[in-house]
Write a protein that holds these residues in place. Structure first.
Motif, PDB file in Angstrom:
ATOM      1  N   GLU A  13      34.624  47.240  38.764  1.00 46.33           N
ATOM      2  CA  GLU A  13      34.672  45.869  38.241  1.00 46.33           C
ATOM      3  C   GLU A  13      33.613  45.048  38.961  1.00 46.33           C
ATOM      4  N   ARG A  14      32.814  44.338  38.191  1.00 40.32           N
ATOM      5  CA  ARG A  14      31.768  43.479  38.740  1.00 40.32           C
ATOM      6  C   ARG A  14      31.851  42.125  38.033  1.00 40.32           C
ATOM      7  N   PRO A  15      31.181  41.110  38.533  1.00 35.11           N
ATOM      8  CA  PRO A  15      31.250  39.800  37.879  1.00 35.11           C
ATOM      9  C   PRO A  15      30.808  39.819  36.415  1.00 35.11           C
ATOM     10  N   TYR A  16      29.942  40.737  36.058  1.00 33.78           N
ATOM     11  CA  TYR A  16      29.396  40.801  34.698  1.00 33.78           C
ATOM     12  C   TYR A  16      30.098  41.812  33.806  1.00 33.78           C
ATOM     13  N   GLY A  17      31.031  42.609  34.363  1.00 30.58           N
ATOM     14  CA  GLY A  17      31.731  43.622  33.576  1.00 30.58           C
ATOM     15  C   GLY A  17      32.082  44.823  34.436  1.00 30.58           C
ATOM     16  N   VAL A  18      32.175  45.985  33.800  1.00 27.33           N
ATOM     17  CA  VAL A  18      32.477  47.243  34.491  1.00 27.33           C
ATOM     18  C   VAL A  18      31.290  48.157  34.295  1.00 27.33           C
ATOM     19  N   ASP A  19      30.790  48.748  35.379  1.00 29.55           N
ATOM     20  CA  ASP A  19      29.704  49.705  35.200  1.00 29.55           C
ATOM     21  C   ASP A  19      29.805  50.838  36.205  1.00 29.55           C
ATOM     22  N   PHE A  20      29.032  51.891  35.927  1.00 32.26           N
ATOM     23  CA  PHE A  20      28.951  53.060  36.806  1.00 32.26           C
ATOM     24  C   PHE A  20      27.570  53.666  36.661  1.00 32.26           C
ATOM     25  N   GLY A  21      27.251  54.581  37.585  1.00 33.04           N
ATOM     26  CA  GLY A  21      25.925  55.176  37.580  1.00 33.04           C
ATOM     27  C   GLY A  21      25.945  56.669  37.351  1.00 33.04           C
ATOM     28  N   ILE A  22      24.873  57.138  36.743  1.00 28.20           N
ATOM     29  CA  ILE A  22      24.624  58.571  36.579  1.00 28.20           C
ATOM     30  C   ILE A  22      23.154  58.812  36.897  1.00 28.20           C
ATOM     31  N   ARG A  23      22.798  60.087  36.988  1.00 28.23           N
ATOM     32  CA  ARG A  23      21.404  60.461  37.213  1.00 28.23           C
ATOM     33  C   ARG A  23      21.063  61.583  36.236  1.00 28.23           C
ATOM     34  N   ASP A  24      19.872  61.518  35.667  1.00 23.47           N
ATOM     35  CA  ASP A  24      19.442  62.596  34.783  1.00 23.47           C
ATOM     36  C   ASP A  24      18.927  63.761  35.632  1.00 23.47           C
ATOM     37  N   PRO A  25      18.611  64.901  35.025  1.00 21.78           N
ATOM     38  CA  PRO A  25      18.174  66.067  35.811  1.00 21.78           C
ATOM     39  C   PRO A  25      16.878  65.860  36.600  1.00 21.78           C
ATOM     40  N   PHE A  26      16.185  64.756  36.363  1.00 19.71           N
ATOM     41  CA  PHE A  26      14.883  64.518  36.996  1.00 19.71           C
ATOM     42  C   PHE A  26      14.925  63.416  38.043  1.00 19.71           C
ATOM     43  N   GLY A  27      16.092  62.834  38.266  1.00 26.85           N
ATOM     44  CA  GLY A  27      16.234  61.794  39.271  1.00 26.85           C
ATOM     45  C   GLY A  27      16.229  60.380  38.728  1.00 26.85           C
ATOM     46  N   ASN A  28      16.107  60.209  37.412  1.00 30.38           N
ATOM     47  CA  ASN A  28      16.132  58.873  36.840  1.00 30.38           C
ATOM     48  C   ASN A  28      17.539  58.301  36.916  1.00 30.38           C
ATOM     49  N   ALA A  29      17.646  57.068  37.379  1.00 30.19           N
ATOM     50  CA  ALA A  29      18.938  56.394  37.495  1.00 30.19           C
ATOM     51  C   ALA A  29      19.308  55.735  36.174  1.00 30.19           C
ATOM     52  N   ILE A  30      20.569  55.869  35.805  1.00 29.59           N
ATOM     53  CA  ILE A  30      21.071  55.265  34.576  1.00 29.59           C
ATOM     54  C   ILE A  30      22.359  54.533  34.918  1.00 29.59           C
ATOM     55  N   ARG A  31      22.461  53.281  34.516  1.00 30.25           N
ATOM     56  CA  ARG A  31      23.686  52.495  34.666  1.00 30.25           C
ATOM     57  C   ARG A  31      24.305  52.391  33.286  1.00 30.25           C
ATOM     58  N   ILE A  32      25.606  52.586  33.226  1.00 32.54           N
ATOM     59  CA  ILE A  32      26.331  52.455  31.967  1.00 32.54           C
ATOM     60  C   ILE A  32      27.368  51.371  32.174  1.00 32.54           C
ATOM     61  N   GLY A  33      27.328  50.351  31.333  1.00 26.49           N
ATOM     62  CA  GLY A  33      28.176  49.197  31.563  1.00 26.49           C
ATOM     63  C   GLY A  33      28.897  48.685  30.345  1.00 26.49           C
ATOM     64  N   GLN A  34      30.085  48.181  30.620  1.00 23.40           N
ATOM     65  CA  GLN A  34      30.886  47.464  29.632  1.00 23.40           C
ATOM     66  C   GLN A  34      30.782  45.999  30.038  1.00 23.40           C
ATOM     67  N   MET A  35      29.933  45.259  29.354  1.00 20.95           N
ATOM     68  CA  MET A  35      29.611  43.908  29.763  1.00 20.95           C
ATOM     69  C   MET A  35      30.641  42.895  29.262  1.00 20.95           C
ATOM     70  N   ASN A  36      30.894  41.875  30.087  1.00 22.44           N
ATOM     71  CA  ASN A  36      31.776  40.789  29.678  1.00 22.44           C
ATOM     72  C   ASN A  36      31.123  39.997  28.558  1.00 22.44           C
ATOM     73  N   THR A  37      31.933  39.402  27.711  1.00 23.55           N
ATOM     74  CA  THR A  37      31.425  38.539  26.672  1.00 23.55           C
ATOM     75  C   THR A  37      31.038  37.202  27.300  1.00 23.55           C
ATOM     76  N   PRO A  38      29.817  36.746  27.064  1.00 25.65           N
ATOM     77  CA  PRO A  38      29.416  35.464  27.661  1.00 25.65           C
ATOM     78  C   PRO A  38      30.335  34.331  27.208  1.00 25.65           C
ATOM     79  N   ALA A  39      30.618  33.416  28.120  1.00 29.06           N
ATOM     80  CA  ALA A  39      31.504  32.301  27.801  1.00 29.06           C
ATOM     81  C   ALA A  39      30.802  31.255  26.980  1.00 29.06           C
TER      82      ALA A  39
END
Length: 138
Positions: free
Chosen positions: A112-138
């Motif tokens: 849980e973060r101020p902007y939503g829920v997210d987590f990280g993964i890495r591809d086979p080459f070292g590229n970072a990927i964030r996957i997030g469920q973003m909050n709806t802007p107020a």
């Protein structure tokens, strides 16, 4: 003046392996796989959003000579040249479990973060990927 970012790029060392990862494990779809002679133009996109593509580029011509490409490959291998992507989802926890079951390298759990829920993964080459469920802007 501008309308949209339509393409971005990350370096990969093996385009066939990248295609397998991004399509079969991550769940993106193939947009373009074209042999241009001097390079392979390989792009993927989020299903249903072909207007935003990610170029899975192997370091080399025409963007760089072989000496520079070798240096970039070395940096990618060391994780020092990894690109960065952020992909949104409707359910971060479910997406996390799906990717975990597919054997994707997870770098952290959904948080849980101020902007939503997210987590990280890495591809086979070292590229970072964030996957997030973003909050709806107020």
């Amino acid at each position: 003046m501008y309308k949209a970012i339509t393409q971005s790029q990350i370096f990969v060392l093996d385009q066939d392996e990248a295609l397998d990862f991004y399509v079969n494990k991550l769940g993106l779809e193939l947009h373009t796989d074209q042999d241009l002679g001097f390079m392979r133009w390989l792009t993927v996109n989020v299903p249903g959003d072909p207007g935003r593509q990610i170029l899975l580029e192997k370091p080399g011509p025409p963007a760089m000579n072989e000496a520079m490409a070798a240096q970039v490959r070395d940096m990618v291998t060391k994780g020092a040249m990894g690109g960065w992507l952020c992909i949104s989802t409707d359910d971060a926890h479910k997406t996390y479990e799906t990717l975990k079951a597919r054997g994707v390298e997870l770098t952290d759990e959904p948080t849980e973060r101020p902007y939503g829920v997210d987590f990280g993964i890495r591809d086979p080459f070292g590229n970072a990927i964030r996957i997030g469920q973003m909050n709806t802007p107020a």
